[in-house]
Design a protein around this motif. Structure first.
Motif, PDB file in Angstrom:
ATOM      1  N   PHE A 251       0.856  -1.188   0.000  1.00 40.52           N
ATOM      2  CA  PHE A 251       0.000   0.000   0.000  1.00 40.52           C
ATOM      3  C   PHE A 251       0.889   1.235   0.000  1.00 40.52           C
ATOM      4  O   PHE A 251       1.726   1.394   0.891  1.00 40.52           O
ATOM      5  CB  PHE A 251      -0.900   0.031   1.233  1.00 40.52           C
ATOM      6  N   GLY A 252       0.703   2.091  -0.998  1.00 43.62           N
ATOM      7  CA  GLY A 252       1.337   3.399  -0.996  1.00 43.62           C
ATOM      8  C   GLY A 252       0.316   4.376  -0.426  1.00 43.62           C
ATOM      9  O   GLY A 252      -0.645   4.755  -1.106  1.00 43.62           O
ATOM     10  N   LEU A 253       0.494   4.730   0.834  1.00 42.22           N
ATOM     11  CA  LEU A 253      -0.480   5.589   1.513  1.00 42.22           C
ATOM     12  C   LEU A 253      -0.111   7.051   1.286  1.00 42.22           C
ATOM     13  O   LEU A 253       1.087   7.395   1.262  1.00 42.22           O
ATOM     14  CB  LEU A 253      -0.491   5.289   3.014  1.00 42.22           C
ATOM     15  N   PRO A 254      -1.106   7.932   1.154  1.00 37.38           N
ATOM     16  CA  PRO A 254      -0.805   9.353   0.989  1.00 37.38           C
ATOM     17  C   PRO A 254      -0.002   9.881   2.175  1.00 37.38           C
ATOM     18  O   PRO A 254      -0.156   9.404   3.301  1.00 37.38           O
ATOM     19  CB  PRO A 254      -2.189  10.011   0.959  1.00 37.38           C
ATOM     20  N   GLY A 255       0.847  10.884   1.902  1.00 36.62           N
ATOM     21  CA  GLY A 255       1.718  11.414   2.961  1.00 36.62           C
ATOM     22  C   GLY A 255       0.969  12.202   4.008  1.00 36.62           C
ATOM     23  O   GLY A 255       1.341  12.181   5.192  1.00 36.62           O
ATOM     24  N   ASN A 256      -0.082  12.919   3.613  1.00 34.54           N
ATOM     25  CA  ASN A 256      -0.824  13.678   4.619  1.00 34.54           C
ATOM     26  C   ASN A 256      -1.313  12.710   5.687  1.00 34.54           C
ATOM     27  O   ASN A 256      -1.992  11.715   5.361  1.00 34.54           O
ATOM     28  CB  ASN A 256      -2.021  14.394   3.974  1.00 34.54           C
ATOM     29  N   PRO A 257      -0.984  12.976   6.960  1.00 31.24           N
ATOM     30  CA  PRO A 257      -1.224  11.961   7.990  1.00 31.24           C
ATOM     31  C   PRO A 257      -2.670  11.485   8.075  1.00 31.24           C
ATOM     32  O   PRO A 257      -2.910  10.281   8.191  1.00 31.24           O
ATOM     33  CB  PRO A 257      -0.801  12.669   9.282  1.00 31.24           C
ATOM     34  N   VAL A 258      -3.634  12.392   7.992  1.00 25.54           N
ATOM     35  CA  VAL A 258      -5.022  11.918   8.145  1.00 25.54           C
ATOM     36  C   VAL A 258      -5.438  11.105   6.919  1.00 25.54           C
ATOM     37  O   VAL A 258      -6.162  10.107   7.037  1.00 25.54           O
ATOM     38  CB  VAL A 258      -5.995  13.080   8.410  1.00 25.54           C
ATOM     39  N   SER A 259      -4.949  11.486   5.740  1.00 29.02           N
ATOM     40  CA  SER A 259      -5.264  10.720   4.521  1.00 29.02           C
ATOM     41  C   SER A 259      -4.717   9.296   4.652  1.00 29.02           C
ATOM     42  O   SER A 259      -5.414   8.318   4.331  1.00 29.02           O
ATOM     43  CB  SER A 259      -4.639  11.373   3.294  1.00 29.02           C
ATOM     44  N   GLY A 260      -3.475   9.195   5.098  1.00 27.09           N
ATOM     45  CA  GLY A 260      -2.863   7.878   5.265  1.00 27.09           C
ATOM     46  C   GLY A 260      -3.612   7.051   6.298  1.00 27.09           C
ATOM     47  O   GLY A 260      -3.847   5.852   6.113  1.00 27.09           O
ATOM     48  N   PHE A 261      -4.003   7.718   7.377  1.00 30.39           N
ATOM     49  CA  PHE A 261      -4.710   7.045   8.468  1.00 30.39           C
ATOM     50  C   PHE A 261      -6.070   6.521   7.989  1.00 30.39           C
ATOM     51  O   PHE A 261      -6.471   5.391   8.300  1.00 30.39           O
ATOM     52  CB  PHE A 261      -4.888   8.051   9.611  1.00 30.39           C
ATOM     53  N   VAL A 262      -6.790   7.348   7.220  1.00 31.33           N
ATOM     54  CA  VAL A 262      -8.097   6.931   6.697  1.00 31.33           C
ATOM     55  C   VAL A 262      -7.916   5.728   5.766  1.00 31.33           C
ATOM     56  O   VAL A 262      -8.618   4.717   5.882  1.00 31.33           O
ATOM     57  CB  VAL A 262      -8.802   8.109   5.976  1.00 31.33           C
ATOM     58  N   CYS A 263      -6.945   5.800   4.862  1.00 28.45           N
ATOM     59  CA  CYS A 263      -6.695   4.656   3.959  1.00 28.45           C
ATOM     60  C   CYS A 263      -6.300   3.419   4.753  1.00 28.45           C
ATOM     61  O   CYS A 263      -6.699   2.294   4.412  1.00 28.45           O
ATOM     62  CB  CYS A 263      -5.587   4.995   2.964  1.00 28.45           C
ATOM     63  N   PHE A 264      -5.512   3.618   5.803  1.00 26.74           N
ATOM     64  CA  PHE A 264      -5.096   2.494   6.639  1.00 26.74           C
ATOM     65  C   PHE A 264      -6.326   1.783   7.199  1.00 26.74           C
ATOM     66  O   PHE A 264      -6.442   0.558   7.124  1.00 26.74           O
ATOM     67  CB  PHE A 264      -4.195   2.997   7.774  1.00 26.74           C
TER      68      PHE A 264
ATOM     69  N   SER B 212      -6.753  17.113   5.591  1.00 30.23           N
ATOM     70  CA  SER B 212      -5.903  15.921   5.654  1.00 30.23           C
ATOM     71  C   SER B 212      -4.571  16.119   6.370  1.00 30.23           C
ATOM     72  O   SER B 212      -3.932  15.141   6.747  1.00 30.23           O
ATOM     73  CB  SER B 212      -5.659  15.402   4.240  1.00 30.23           C
ATOM     74  N   ALA B 213      -4.149  17.380   6.581  1.00 32.45           N
ATOM     75  CA  ALA B 213      -2.902  17.588   7.325  1.00 32.45           C
ATOM     76  C   ALA B 213      -3.178  17.940   8.781  1.00 32.45           C
ATOM     77  O   ALA B 213      -2.242  18.154   9.549  1.00 32.45           O
ATOM     78  CB  ALA B 213      -2.078  18.702   6.670  1.00 32.45           C
ATOM     79  N   ASP B 214      -4.465  17.988   9.182  1.00 27.27           N
ATOM     80  CA  ASP B 214      -4.822  18.413  10.545  1.00 27.27           C
ATOM     81  C   ASP B 214      -4.961  17.201  11.460  1.00 27.27           C
ATOM     82  O   ASP B 214      -6.055  16.732  11.750  1.00 27.27           O
ATOM     83  CB  ASP B 214      -6.137  19.215  10.490  1.00 27.27           C
ATOM     84  N   LEU B 215      -3.799  16.725  11.914  1.00 28.54           N
ATOM     85  CA  LEU B 215      -3.775  15.580  12.833  1.00 28.54           C
ATOM     86  C   LEU B 215      -4.336  15.975  14.187  1.00 28.54           C
ATOM     87  O   LEU B 215      -5.171  15.277  14.756  1.00 28.54           O
ATOM     88  CB  LEU B 215      -2.325  15.145  13.042  1.00 28.54           C
ATOM     89  N   ALA B 216      -3.843  17.141  14.707  1.00 27.79           N
ATOM     90  CA  ALA B 216      -4.261  17.565  16.046  1.00 27.79           C
ATOM     91  C   ALA B 216      -5.773  17.781  16.094  1.00 27.79           C
ATOM     92  O   ALA B 216      -6.401  17.538  17.125  1.00 27.79           O
ATOM     93  CB  ALA B 216      -3.526  18.843  16.446  1.00 27.79           C
ATOM     94  N   GLY B 217      -6.351  18.185  14.959  1.00 33.57           N
ATOM     95  CA  GLY B 217      -7.789  18.447  14.915  1.00 33.57           C
ATOM     96  C   GLY B 217      -8.625  17.187  15.027  1.00 33.57           C
ATOM     97  O   GLY B 217      -9.839  17.264  15.212  1.00 33.57           O
TER      98      GLY B 217
END
Ligand SMILES: Nc1nc2c(c(=O)[nH]1)N[C@H]1C(S)=C(S)[C@@H](COP(=O)(O)OP(=O)(O)OC[C@H]3O[C@@H](n4cnc5c(N)ncnc54)[C@H](O)[C@@H]3O)O[C@H]1N2
Ligand code: MOO
Length: 405
Positions: free
Chosen positions: A293-306, A365-370
């Motif tokens: 799996f190549g997950l998107p770099g934006n942390p929330v995007s990667g997390f959602v795909c995960f 997608s870059a708002d992890l803290a949110g």
């Protein structure tokens, strides 16, 4: 672009249960049984006293009895009980022949060392006795193939003598983060740098799912370096790469994976966040292919795909699920919320014990803290949604995260 459902189906076409291995029971917690297990003993192995007291013939009505022996758990009775006699028994002890009830010690009075007076002379037959084989009998199947070994199963398997078992192994998962900008948590980011949060995010999410990750050194955006790291990562059943999968000049991950021998199955899904998701396989001679799996770099995007793709695929490899599907739950919206549509969205939210879902402010997608309060992902249709308080909705639970009090 593929829909989420179509992409899940493609992952499902390549995800299959790993070949069984034999392991010792003490290492089996959390794994799935590949074969059924049968007991090699009766449980209890004998008619068992369930109270400390006196083993008697139930139909005997004599108020005093002669004590012919004392039987502890672990002893073997030597003499049968007949009317007028009794044996002192401790909880767990095997009952002597002829005994058909146990009178608890509280309902007796010792006359002397060899004589006891019973305050309860008419116990019903079978009272305070667990008959041999009541719980399980020798040869009986006590755990079916496909069962996940939890603490209760572990104990039943121990009782049944299953010292070595055939189980589906835990899939091995490599985590490779990529990006020139990344520094570790120990460092203060210099100009242009950010800390690597995807590494800790994925490794801890894997641990939460009871999978064991192995972490590769973070890769720089250099093709040769990424190819080498990907090759190392391909020793695992599943390789997760983050970053470098969209359209930038340094988005080298698809090319690096291709050079490392990974066959692309799809790239890009109509999903928000998570559009650039990349998925590929490496066929193996024995067993199912390795999944990449190549997950998107934006942390929330990667997390959602995960959570939408990787966790369901891992569940199939580990024998915990038969197919790659989303586990959607139904709830209601706590307040108003509007989504204009475009891509199907899985938005971080909080679901309470009454299945009421709070869609809180979040900056993408870059708002992890949110999304630190999130414990679910709400599904919002690609055609757009206007929710009022109380409206029905669907969400995917994030297991182990913010379970609430
Ligand atoms: N022209 C286009 N640009 C972008 C598109 C597109 O379709 N066309 N897609 C956008 C979407 S959607 C996403 S999501 C991102 C995904 O980009 P990449 O997967 O290539 O990831 P990077 O560009 O490497 O990084 C994106 C972002 O994430 C940060 N990042 C990366 N790794 C980590 C990490 N380990 N820890 C924390 N943060 C990380 C990185 O610094 C970037 O800020 O692309 C859009 N662009
Ligand atoms: O869709 Mo990207 O995944 O917004 O962040």
């Amino acid at each position: 672009m593929l829909t989420v459902d179509e992409a899940l189906q493609l992952v499902g076409q390549h995800a299959a249960q790993l070949a069984p291995i034999r392991i010792r029971l003490r290492d089996a917690l959390g794994l799935v049984l590949a074969d059924e297990v049968t007991s090699d003993v009766d449980s209890p192995p004998y008619n068992k006293a369930m109270m400390d007291g006196f083993a008697v013939v139930a139909s005997d009505r004599s108020p005093t009895r002669t004590i012919i022996e004392s039987i502890m758990a672990g002893d073997v009775p030597r003499r049968p009980i007949r009317p007028g006699t009794t044996a002192r028994v401790m909880t767990g002890a095997p009952l002597p022949d002829g005994a058909t009830a146990v009178v608890p010690v509280e309902q007796t009075e010792l006359v002397d060392d060899r004589t006891v007076r019973l305050e309860w002379i008419d116990p019903p037959p079978g009272k305070h006795i667990m008959p041999q084989g009541l719980s399980m009998s020798s040869g009986q199947c006590i755990a079916a193939a496909g069962r996940r070994i939890d603490s209760i199963t572990m104990a039943v398997l121990a009782e049944a003598g299953a010292a070595v078992l055939s189980v589906v192994p835990r899939p091995t998962v490599s985590v490779l983060t990529t990006g020139n900008e990344l520094v570790s948590v120990d460092e203060r980011p210099a100009a242009g740098q950010i800390r690597n949060s995807n590494g800790p995010l994925l490794t801890s999410a894997l641990c939460e799912g009871d999978y064991a990750p192995s972490v590769l050194p973070s890769g720089r955006d250099e093709l040769d370096e990424l190819v080498e790291l990907a090759q190392q990562g391909l020793e695992a059943d599943v390789l997760l790469v983050t970053g470098g999968v969209s359209a930038g000049v340094k988005d080298l991950v698809p090319a690096a994976l291709a050079q490392a021998g990974v066959q692309q199955v799809f790239h890009k899904v109509a999903l928000k966040p998570g559009k650039p998701l990349w998925f590929g396989i490496v066929p193996r001679e024995h067993g199912p292919p390795r999944l990449v799996f190549g997950l998107p770099g934006n942390p929330v995007s990667g997390f959602v795909c995960f959570h939408l793709f990787v966790i369901p695929a891992l569940a199939v490899l580990a024998g915990r699920a038969d197919s790659v599907v989303l586990r959607l739950s139904k709830g209601t919206s706590m307040g108003e919320f509007a989504y204009g549509g475009g891509r199907e969205m899985f938005r971080p939210a909080y679901v309470d014990a009454q299945q009421r879902v709070e869609i809180f402010p979040w900056h993408g997608s870059a708002d992890l803290a949110g999304m630190v309060r999130a414990n679910c992902l709400v599904r919002l249709s690609e055609t757009g949604v206007e929710l009022a308080a109380g409206d029905r909705l669907e969400y995917v639970r994030l297991p182990g995260i913010n379970p609430g009090k």
